[in-house]
Design a protein around this motif. Sequence first.
Motif, PDB file in Angstrom:
ATOM      1  N   THR A  64       2.796   0.567   7.780  1.00 37.06           N
ATOM      2  CA  THR A  64       2.560   0.356   9.241  1.00 37.06           C
ATOM      3  C   THR A  64       2.104  -1.016   9.682  1.00 37.06           C
ATOM      4  OG1 THR A  64       2.183   2.757   9.490  1.00 37.06           O
ATOM      5  CG2 THR A  64       1.416   1.434  11.413  1.00 37.06           C
ATOM      6  N   ALA A  65       1.192  -1.458   9.066  1.00 34.66           N
ATOM      7  CA  ALA A  65       0.338  -2.695   9.038  1.00 34.66           C
ATOM      8  C   ALA A  65       1.337  -3.794   8.764  1.00 34.66           C
ATOM      9  CB  ALA A  65      -0.875  -2.792   8.370  1.00 34.66           C
ATOM     10  N   TYR A  66       2.007  -3.666   7.898  1.00 36.66           N
ATOM     11  CA  TYR A  66       3.037  -4.795   7.762  1.00 36.66           C
ATOM     12  C   TYR A  66       4.310  -4.908   8.682  1.00 36.66           C
ATOM     13  CZ  TYR A  66       5.776  -8.212   4.921  1.00 36.66           C
ATOM     14  OH  TYR A  66       6.592  -9.188   4.393  1.00 36.66           O
ATOM     15  N   SER A  67       4.563  -3.844   8.983  1.00 31.86           N
ATOM     16  CA  SER A  67       5.663  -3.592  10.279  1.00 31.86           C
ATOM     17  C   SER A  67       5.112  -4.037  11.502  1.00 31.86           C
ATOM     18  CB  SER A  67       6.157  -2.262  10.351  1.00 31.86           C
ATOM     19  OG  SER A  67       7.160  -1.920   9.181  1.00 31.86           O
ATOM     20  N   ALA A  68       3.897  -3.700  11.796  1.00 32.05           N
ATOM     21  CA  ALA A  68       3.303  -4.159  12.882  1.00 32.05           C
ATOM     22  C   ALA A  68       2.964  -5.743  12.972  1.00 32.05           C
ATOM     23  CB  ALA A  68       2.036  -3.420  13.167  1.00 32.05           C
ATOM     24  N   MET A  69       2.745  -6.265  11.950  1.00 27.88           N
ATOM     25  CA  MET A  69       2.411  -7.626  11.696  1.00 27.88           C
ATOM     26  C   MET A  69       3.806  -8.339  11.854  1.00 27.88           C
ATOM     27  SD  MET A  69       0.520  -9.746   8.743  1.00 27.88           S
ATOM     28  CE  MET A  69       1.632  -9.285   7.284  1.00 27.88           C
ATOM     29  N   ARG A  70       4.870  -7.801  11.412  1.00 29.69           N
ATOM     30  CA  ARG A  70       6.379  -8.524  11.638  1.00 29.69           C
ATOM     31  C   ARG A  70       6.944  -8.571  12.850  1.00 29.69           C
ATOM     32  NH1 ARG A  70       9.305  -9.379   6.553  1.00 29.69           N
ATOM     33  NH2 ARG A  70      10.742 -10.361   8.048  1.00 29.69           N
ATOM     34  N   SER A  71       6.281  -7.556  13.665  1.00 25.24           N
ATOM     35  CA  SER A  71       6.777  -7.306  15.028  1.00 25.24           C
ATOM     36  C   SER A  71       5.696  -7.818  15.980  1.00 25.24           C
ATOM     37  CB  SER A  71       6.699  -5.829  15.213  1.00 25.24           C
ATOM     38  OG  SER A  71       5.681  -5.286  15.378  1.00 25.24           O
ATOM     39  N   GLY A  72       4.773  -8.790  15.454  1.00 26.86           N
ATOM     40  CA  GLY A  72       3.864  -9.283  16.258  1.00 26.86           C
ATOM     41  C   GLY A  72       2.748  -8.583  16.931  1.00 26.86           C
ATOM     42  N   GLN A  73       2.864  -7.074  16.475  1.00 25.98           N
ATOM     43  CA  GLN A  73       1.621  -6.377  16.777  1.00 25.98           C
ATOM     44  C   GLN A  73       0.340  -6.711  16.049  1.00 25.98           C
ATOM     45  OE1 GLN A  73       3.298  -2.497  18.171  1.00 25.98           O
ATOM     46  NE2 GLN A  73       4.849  -3.222  16.788  1.00 25.98           N
ATOM     47  N   PHE A  74      -0.506  -7.595  15.990  1.00 25.40           N
ATOM     48  CA  PHE A  74      -1.182  -8.077  15.241  1.00 25.40           C
ATOM     49  C   PHE A  74      -2.585  -7.223  15.189  1.00 25.40           C
ATOM     50  CE2 PHE A  74       0.962 -11.891  15.807  1.00 25.40           C
ATOM     51  CZ  PHE A  74       1.468 -12.030  14.211  1.00 25.40           C
ATOM     52  N   HIS A  75      -2.783  -6.740  16.469  1.00 27.08           N
ATOM     53  CA  HIS A  75      -4.188  -5.714  16.709  1.00 27.08           C
ATOM     54  C   HIS A  75      -3.864  -4.441  15.911  1.00 27.08           C
ATOM     55  CE1 HIS A  75      -5.770  -8.848  19.000  1.00 27.08           C
ATOM     56  NE2 HIS A  75      -7.088  -8.193  18.867  1.00 27.08           N
ATOM     57  N   LEU A  76      -2.601  -3.937  16.070  1.00 30.19           N
ATOM     58  CA  LEU A  76      -1.950  -2.664  15.448  1.00 30.19           C
ATOM     59  C   LEU A  76      -2.100  -2.850  13.807  1.00 30.19           C
ATOM     60  CD1 LEU A  76      -1.349   0.220  15.888  1.00 30.19           C
ATOM     61  CD2 LEU A  76       1.281  -0.601  16.029  1.00 30.19           C
ATOM     62  N   ALA A  77      -1.665  -4.151  13.408  1.00 33.55           N
ATOM     63  CA  ALA A  77      -1.747  -4.080  11.899  1.00 33.55           C
ATOM     64  C   ALA A  77      -3.307  -3.940  11.538  1.00 33.55           C
ATOM     65  CB  ALA A  77      -1.008  -5.518  11.669  1.00 33.55           C
ATOM     66  N   GLU A  78      -4.355  -4.836  12.146  1.00 34.61           N
ATOM     67  CA  GLU A  78      -5.500  -4.668  11.657  1.00 34.61           C
ATOM     68  C   GLU A  78      -6.187  -3.391  11.816  1.00 34.61           C
ATOM     69  OE1 GLU A  78     -10.160  -6.420  12.568  1.00 34.61           O
ATOM     70  OE2 GLU A  78      -8.433  -6.501  14.353  1.00 34.61           O
ATOM     71  N   HIS A  79      -5.569  -2.675  12.825  1.00 35.22           N
ATOM     72  CA  HIS A  79      -6.229  -1.210  12.946  1.00 35.22           C
ATOM     73  C   HIS A  79      -5.839  -0.422  11.646  1.00 35.22           C
ATOM     74  CE1 HIS A  79      -6.822   2.666  14.766  1.00 35.22           C
ATOM     75  NE2 HIS A  79      -5.671   2.944  14.128  1.00 35.22           N
ATOM     76  N   TYR A  80      -4.662  -0.558  11.296  1.00 37.84           N
ATOM     77  CA  TYR A  80      -4.156   0.248  10.140  1.00 37.84           C
ATOM     78  C   TYR A  80      -4.733  -0.165   8.785  1.00 37.84           C
ATOM     79  CZ  TYR A  80      -1.664   3.889  12.181  1.00 37.84           C
ATOM     80  OH  TYR A  80      -1.247   5.142  12.784  1.00 37.84           O
ATOM     81  N   TYR A  81      -5.005  -1.417   8.702  1.00 39.51           N
ATOM     82  CA  TYR A  81      -5.526  -1.905   7.479  1.00 39.51           C
ATOM     83  C   TYR A  81      -7.202  -1.031   7.619  1.00 39.51           C
ATOM     84  CZ  TYR A  81      -2.280  -5.146   5.909  1.00 39.51           C
ATOM     85  OH  TYR A  81      -1.227  -5.756   5.582  1.00 39.51           O
ATOM     86  N   ARG A  82      -7.971  -1.140   8.665  1.00 38.56           N
ATOM     87  CA  ARG A  82      -9.076  -0.794   9.105  1.00 38.56           C
ATOM     88  C   ARG A  82      -8.957   0.668   8.740  1.00 38.56           C
ATOM     89  NH1 ARG A  82     -11.583  -1.741  13.872  1.00 38.56           N
ATOM     90  NH2 ARG A  82     -13.644  -1.582  12.871  1.00 38.56           N
ATOM     91  N   TYR A  83      -8.235   1.289   9.294  1.00 40.94           N
ATOM     92  CA  TYR A  83      -7.973   2.775   9.480  1.00 40.94           C
ATOM     93  C   TYR A  83      -7.949   3.262   8.041  1.00 40.94           C
ATOM     94  CZ  TYR A  83      -6.209   7.448  10.438  1.00 40.94           C
ATOM     95  OH  TYR A  83      -6.137   8.820  10.631  1.00 40.94           O
ATOM     96  N   CYS A  84      -7.022   2.720   7.222  1.00 42.82           N
ATOM     97  CA  CYS A  84      -6.950   2.988   5.820  1.00 42.82           C
ATOM     98  C   CYS A  84      -8.421   2.680   4.985  1.00 42.82           C
ATOM     99  CB  CYS A  84      -5.913   1.949   5.185  1.00 42.82           C
ATOM    100  SG  CYS A  84      -5.620   2.524   3.344  1.00 42.82           S
TER     101      CYS A  84
END
Length: 160
Positions: A64-84
Amino acid sequence: MACNVLLEWEQQTLAGDCYFHRKDFKSACCCFERAAQALVPWLKRPQQMESSGVRCFVLACYNTAYSAMRSGQFHLAEHYYRYCLSQLEALLSRPECHRFRDIILVESEQAYRRYCKFLLEQSENNTVLKRKFDLSAKVKRLINAQKDRPSDSRASLLFY
């Protein structure tokens, strides 16, 4: 319940993988997010969880984080790293998860490193993320103790 949870995770992961390879990163992110959420009931009742559930959850969060990052959704990517990280830390503190302790420690260390790498890359790319996450002192000590053990490259399932 175990079969249904893993089946849902697998279906969403495979769908996300298809979208990812078509470079539809937002759709991939949505599928991987559903894969992670499918495992939340297990996280809330770890006595029913299998050891593969920990790794599947971590993989879903990374995807999720990597796909979010690739789509420019950096806050969502960070959220999933933190959530994990927060879910792994919560599992580590629960006595009924003792049987998964080694797996959780390895996954926590890898998740923490990935999160730090993500933050470093974002700061180098001038992307400003305002939130911070830090593991508790107890988890840091456990991770540091884990460094003395030989590392197994197969210990963590990685998408990318």
